[in-house]
Write a protein that holds these residues in place. Structure first.
Motif, PDB file in Angstrom:
ATOM      1  N   MET A 116       0.821  -1.204   0.000  1.00 25.97           N
ATOM      2  CA  MET A 116       0.000   0.000   0.000  1.00 25.97           C
ATOM      3  C   MET A 116       0.862   1.265   0.000  1.00 25.97           C
ATOM      4  O   MET A 116       2.033   1.231   0.372  1.00 25.97           O
ATOM      5  CB  MET A 116      -0.884   0.018   1.258  1.00 25.97           C
ATOM      6  CG  MET A 116      -1.986  -1.008   1.283  1.00 25.97           C
ATOM      7  SD  MET A 116      -3.373  -0.431   0.280  1.00 25.97           S
ATOM      8  CE  MET A 116      -4.281  -1.973   0.106  1.00 25.97           C
ATOM      9  N   PRO A 117       0.269   2.413  -0.353  1.00 28.37           N
ATOM     10  CA  PRO A 117       0.964   3.683  -0.129  1.00 28.37           C
ATOM     11  C   PRO A 117       1.289   3.840   1.350  1.00 28.37           C
ATOM     12  O   PRO A 117       0.552   3.348   2.216  1.00 28.37           O
ATOM     13  CB  PRO A 117      -0.078   4.729  -0.578  1.00 28.37           C
ATOM     14  CG  PRO A 117      -0.997   3.994  -1.502  1.00 28.37           C
ATOM     15  CD  PRO A 117      -1.047   2.585  -1.001  1.00 28.37           C
ATOM     16  N   ALA A 118       2.367   4.525   1.674  1.00 30.16           N
ATOM     17  CA  ALA A 118       2.846   4.625   3.051  1.00 30.16           C
ATOM     18  C   ALA A 118       1.806   5.226   3.993  1.00 30.16           C
ATOM     19  O   ALA A 118       1.769   4.889   5.185  1.00 30.16           O
ATOM     20  CB  ALA A 118       4.125   5.462   3.086  1.00 30.16           C
ATOM     21  N   ALA A 119       0.953   6.091   3.482  1.00 34.52           N
ATOM     22  CA  ALA A 119      -0.042   6.751   4.337  1.00 34.52           C
ATOM     23  C   ALA A 119      -1.077   5.770   4.871  1.00 34.52           C
ATOM     24  O   ALA A 119      -1.711   6.036   5.902  1.00 34.52           O
ATOM     25  CB  ALA A 119      -0.742   7.869   3.566  1.00 34.52           C
ATOM     26  N   ILE A 120      -1.258   4.652   4.187  1.00 32.22           N
ATOM     27  CA  ILE A 120      -2.217   3.640   4.636  1.00 32.22           C
ATOM     28  C   ILE A 120      -1.452   2.678   5.539  1.00 32.22           C
ATOM     29  O   ILE A 120      -0.629   1.885   5.071  1.00 32.22           O
ATOM     30  CB  ILE A 120      -2.864   2.925   3.442  1.00 32.22           C
ATOM     31  CG1 ILE A 120      -3.649   3.942   2.614  1.00 32.22           C
ATOM     32  CG2 ILE A 120      -3.772   1.794   3.901  1.00 32.22           C
ATOM     33  CD1 ILE A 120      -4.222   3.399   1.335  1.00 32.22           C
ATOM     34  N   ASP A 121      -1.724   2.754   6.838  1.00 34.36           N
ATOM     35  CA  ASP A 121      -0.863   2.060   7.802  1.00 34.36           C
ATOM     36  C   ASP A 121      -1.612   1.264   8.872  1.00 34.36           C
ATOM     37  O   ASP A 121      -1.027   0.856   9.868  1.00 34.36           O
ATOM     38  CB  ASP A 121       0.053   3.076   8.484  1.00 34.36           C
ATOM     39  CG  ASP A 121      -0.706   4.204   9.175  1.00 34.36           C
ATOM     40  OD1 ASP A 121      -1.950   4.248   9.068  1.00 34.36           O
ATOM     41  OD2 ASP A 121      -0.060   5.049   9.831  1.00 34.36           O
ATOM     42  N   VAL A 279      -4.279   8.212  -3.728  1.00 39.02           N
ATOM     43  CA  VAL A 279      -4.121   7.500  -2.459  1.00 39.02           C
ATOM     44  C   VAL A 279      -5.472   7.532  -1.748  1.00 39.02           C
ATOM     45  O   VAL A 279      -5.917   8.602  -1.315  1.00 39.02           O
ATOM     46  CB  VAL A 279      -3.036   8.131  -1.572  1.00 39.02           C
ATOM     47  CG1 VAL A 279      -2.950   7.400  -0.235  1.00 39.02           C
ATOM     48  CG2 VAL A 279      -1.687   8.100  -2.280  1.00 39.02           C
ATOM     49  N   PRO A 280      -6.140   6.401  -1.614  1.00 41.26           N
ATOM     50  CA  PRO A 280      -7.425   6.373  -0.913  1.00 41.26           C
ATOM     51  C   PRO A 280      -7.236   6.653   0.571  1.00 41.26           C
ATOM     52  O   PRO A 280      -6.127   6.555   1.115  1.00 41.26           O
ATOM     53  CB  PRO A 280      -7.927   4.938  -1.137  1.00 41.26           C
ATOM     54  CG  PRO A 280      -7.063   4.376  -2.217  1.00 41.26           C
ATOM     55  CD  PRO A 280      -5.750   5.085  -2.121  1.00 41.26           C
ATOM     56  N   ASP A 281      -8.337   6.972   1.220  1.00 40.23           N
ATOM     57  CA  ASP A 281      -8.332   7.105   2.668  1.00 40.23           C
ATOM     58  C   ASP A 281      -8.594   5.753   3.322  1.00 40.23           C
ATOM     59  O   ASP A 281      -8.096   5.473   4.406  1.00 40.23           O
ATOM     60  CB  ASP A 281      -9.386   8.122   3.091  1.00 40.23           C
ATOM     61  CG  ASP A 281      -9.128   9.475   2.464  1.00 40.23           C
ATOM     62  OD1 ASP A 281      -8.181  10.149   2.884  1.00 40.23           O
ATOM     63  OD2 ASP A 281      -9.858   9.839   1.509  1.00 40.23           O
ATOM     64  N   ILE A 282      -9.390   4.941   2.629  1.00 41.28           N
ATOM     65  CA  ILE A 282      -9.694   3.577   3.059  1.00 41.28           C
ATOM     66  C   ILE A 282      -9.660   2.678   1.834  1.00 41.28           C
ATOM     67  O   ILE A 282     -10.101   3.061   0.750  1.00 41.28           O
ATOM     68  CB  ILE A 282     -11.093   3.487   3.717  1.00 41.28           C
ATOM     69  CG1 ILE A 282     -11.151   4.324   4.996  1.00 41.28           C
ATOM     70  CG2 ILE A 282     -11.470   2.041   4.020  1.00 41.28           C
ATOM     71  CD1 ILE A 282     -12.537   4.364   5.642  1.00 41.28           C
ATOM     72  N   VAL A 283      -9.133   1.481   2.011  1.00 40.09           N
ATOM     73  CA  VAL A 283      -9.159   0.451   0.972  1.00 40.09           C
ATOM     74  C   VAL A 283      -9.879  -0.764   1.543  1.00 40.09           C
ATOM     75  O   VAL A 283      -9.603  -1.176   2.668  1.00 40.09           O
ATOM     76  CB  VAL A 283      -7.732   0.060   0.526  1.00 40.09           C
ATOM     77  CG1 VAL A 283      -7.786  -1.063  -0.518  1.00 40.09           C
ATOM     78  CG2 VAL A 283      -6.977   1.263  -0.013  1.00 40.09           C
ATOM     79  N   THR A 284     -10.783  -1.331   0.763  1.00 40.58           N
ATOM     80  CA  THR A 284     -11.453  -2.563   1.192  1.00 40.58           C
ATOM     81  C   THR A 284     -11.164  -3.671   0.188  1.00 40.58           C
ATOM     82  O   THR A 284     -10.974  -3.421  -0.996  1.00 40.58           O
ATOM     83  CB  THR A 284     -12.975  -2.374   1.299  1.00 40.58           C
ATOM     84  OG1 THR A 284     -13.509  -1.937   0.035  1.00 40.58           O
ATOM     85  CG2 THR A 284     -13.322  -1.368   2.380  1.00 40.58           C
ATOM     86  N   THR A 285     -11.124  -4.878   0.695  1.00 42.21           N
ATOM     87  CA  THR A 285     -10.912  -6.020  -0.188  1.00 42.21           C
ATOM     88  C   THR A 285     -11.612  -7.241   0.388  1.00 42.21           C
ATOM     89  O   THR A 285     -12.044  -7.240   1.538  1.00 42.21           O
ATOM     90  CB  THR A 285      -9.417  -6.292  -0.394  1.00 42.21           C
ATOM     91  OG1 THR A 285      -9.260  -7.340  -1.368  1.00 42.21           O
ATOM     92  CG2 THR A 285      -8.733  -6.704   0.902  1.00 42.21           C
ATOM     93  N   GLY A 286     -11.740  -8.271  -0.434  1.00 41.05           N
ATOM     94  CA  GLY A 286     -12.458  -9.467   0.000  1.00 41.05           C
ATOM     95  C   GLY A 286     -12.100 -10.672  -0.836  1.00 41.05           C
ATOM     96  O   GLY A 286     -10.987 -11.188  -0.753  1.00 41.05           O
ATOM     97  N   LYS A 301      -5.789   4.971   6.449  1.00 34.88           N
ATOM     98  CA  LYS A 301      -4.902   5.936   7.073  1.00 34.88           C
ATOM     99  C   LYS A 301      -5.254   5.985   8.560  1.00 34.88           C
ATOM    100  O   LYS A 301      -6.422   6.044   8.930  1.00 34.88           O
ATOM    101  CB  LYS A 301      -5.103   7.316   6.451  1.00 34.88           C
ATOM    102  CG  LYS A 301      -4.750   7.398   4.978  1.00 34.88           C
ATOM    103  CD  LYS A 301      -5.083   8.791   4.432  1.00 34.88           C
ATOM    104  CE  LYS A 301      -4.708   8.922   2.962  1.00 34.88           C
ATOM    105  NZ  LYS A 301      -5.101  10.239   2.401  1.00 34.88           N
ATOM    106  N   SER A 302      -4.251   5.985   9.408  1.00 35.98           N
ATOM    107  CA  SER A 302      -4.499   5.910  10.848  1.00 35.98           C
ATOM    108  C   SER A 302      -5.349   7.063  11.345  1.00 35.98           C
ATOM    109  O   SER A 302      -6.220   6.885  12.210  1.00 35.98           O
ATOM    110  CB  SER A 302      -3.176   5.852  11.615  1.00 35.98           C
ATOM    111  OG  SER A 302      -2.335   6.925  11.256  1.00 35.98           O
ATOM    112  N   GLU A 303      -5.143   8.276  10.790  1.00 34.85           N
ATOM    113  CA  GLU A 303      -5.909   9.428  11.267  1.00 34.85           C
ATOM    114  C   GLU A 303      -7.383   9.331  10.860  1.00 34.85           C
ATOM    115  O   GLU A 303      -8.265   9.858  11.549  1.00 34.85           O
ATOM    116  CB  GLU A 303      -5.299  10.743  10.762  1.00 34.85           C
ATOM    117  CG  GLU A 303      -5.343  10.947   9.261  1.00 34.85           C
ATOM    118  CD  GLU A 303      -4.136  10.394   8.524  1.00 34.85           C
ATOM    119  OE1 GLU A 303      -3.885  10.849   7.393  1.00 34.85           O
ATOM    120  OE2 GLU A 303      -3.452   9.503   9.088  1.00 34.85           O
TER     121      GLU A 303
END
Length: 446
Positions: A116-121, A279-286, A301-303
């Protein structure tokens, strides 16, 4: 007359087809209806009774072999030995929930977040894409303080109360939430706009303004970045950037639903959103995450996640259990070791080129588009006017089934063949698929 769903009823077995079935199939369909009720659907006028799978192939009860060109559940191939072994080994040791310490969920989270992009942690786990999108909507609302969600006109994001309310593809029988707004799909084939990105961003802003006019505060935009239910709309790369800027400028977040375009399927990037440089704020997968083992995820993103997680404890009994984590880790490892993203890019480009040759032969082929092993093959009654031909598309699907190729349709008109095979699909399978399509169109006199 019963209300029909655009994704469930376009290519489905119905009662009027029963008379044409042999005794064994008729017995199974009758028993299924009796035991499972009316909501379930089967593919095809003559349903397929499958008993075995391996890689990109499936076998029915009579031993007939089929090419699977639809299935992203078994994303790395049916019954992949690495997943079977990982699940078998973990089942022998332990399977329990996430309120005990266990390394598997931590190791997998590190490996998945590294893609993922670094912002998604941050990572959280569920069992289905519906659960992941349901939680994502809750997080979006907690973060923004709003409730309004924007989706595309033919979107499908799940079957829970929240997600069915943002899934117009479920049909008019399933009402949308009062806080849901729809934007027309970013369809380069049909939208006559000098800049698709500017046009789409304008559609997003228009719906945000409509929400405001009705006293609804905007929370977020939820989208599958290849717009698969809208008919597979991959291009031009980067067209989502302006739309996401509008989303953020209006205090909302972008939720990237990667259940279909994720895990290397598009070839050009590991995640579908990455093709657009956002860069999304949330990513979902299934589905593709566990290759058939129920597991899904929300990465954020943690924030953004903190607005929800700092106030509300979350627990999912089966989400993130050691067996599901073992399956997911095996899938991720296979994608990397077998270089399936690059494989998807190379083989997908060759398949796309071969499919485009059918446009020269058949006027009913209006457009062929895709990224990696995710292709939309659009059928029209009139190429000049781009008149959708749903009836032809459904007849082609049935012809393909008779040629032992399994797929289905997508799009608001039900006229786009959705070609999305397991990533095990090989170059030698291209002739089978394209040849079957050629014969099917010829048999239908097109």
């Amino acid at each position: 007359m019963a209300t029909r769903s655009t994704i469930m009823d376009t290519n489905s077995f119905r009662a009027e087809h029963a008379a044409g079935l042999d005794a064994n199939l008729r017995k199974l369909t009758d028993k299924r209806q009796k035991l499972l009720g009316e909501s379930y659907r089967l593919f095809y006028r003559k349903p397929v009774h499958l008993v075995r799978g391996e890689g990109q192939y499936l076998w029915d009860a009579a031993g007939e072999k089929y090419l699977d060109v639809y299935n992203n559940v078994a994303s790395i191939g049916h019954c992949h030995p690495a997943v079977i072994e990982a699940v078998h080994q973990q089942m022998q040791r332990l399977n329990t929930h996430t309120r005990y310490l266990h390394e598997a969920i931590l190791d997998y989270s590190e490996a998945l977040l590294a893609t993922m992009p670094a912002a998604i942690d941050r990572a959280m786990y569920m069992c289905t894409g519906s659960e992941a999108n349901d939680l994502a909507i809750r997080v979006a609302r907690a973060y923004s303080g709003g409730s309004g969600i924007i989706v595309s006109q033919e979107a499908y994001h799940g079957t829970s109360e929240l997600t069915s309310g943002v899934s117009p593809a479920l049909g008019s029988g399933q009402p949308l939430a009062a806080t849901t707004r729809l934007v027309p799909p970013p369809d380069r084939y049909r939208v006559n706009a000098p800049d698709l990105g500017t046009w789409f961003a304008t559609q997003i802003q228009r719906q945000i303004d409509d929400m405001q006019a009705h006293g609804i505060k905007f929370a977020g935009f939820l989208a599958d970045s290849i717009f698969s239910s809208d008919g597979v709309l991959p291009d031009p790369r980067g067209f989502l950037q302006q739309a996401i800027e509008v989303v953020h400028n209006n205090g909302g977040i972008f939720i990237a639903d990667e259940v279909q375009p994720g895990f290397g399927r598009t070839g050009e990037a590991f995640w579908g959103f990455a093709r657009h440089g956002v860069v999304p704020d949330i990513v979902t997968t299934g589905k593709p995450m566990g290759n058939g083992i129920p597991v899904s995820g929300l990465l954020a993103k943690s924030e953004v996640l903190a607005a929800f997680s700092d106030a509300i404890p979350y627990f999912n009994t089966f989400g993130g259990n050691p067996v599901s984590m073992a399956a997911a880790q095996a899938v991720l490892k296979v994608i990397h070791e077998e270089q399936l993203q690059e494989h998807s890019r190379v083989v997908g480009a060759k398949l796309l080129a071969e499919l485009k040759t059918l446009m020269d032969k058949y006027d009913c082929v209006g457009d062929v588009r895709g990224a990696g092993l995710f292709i939309g093959f659009e059928l029209v009654a009139d190429r000049e006017n781009k008149t959708p031909d749903k009836a032809l598309a459904l007849d082609v699907v049935e012809q393909l089934r008779d040629n032992h190729v399994l797929t289905s349709v997508a799009g608001p008109y039900g006229n786009v063949l959705k070609l999305r095979p397991p990533l095990a699909f090989q170059e030698q399978d291209i002739d089978w698929l394209v040849g079957a399509l050629d014969r099917s169109l010829a048999a239908l006199g097109r």
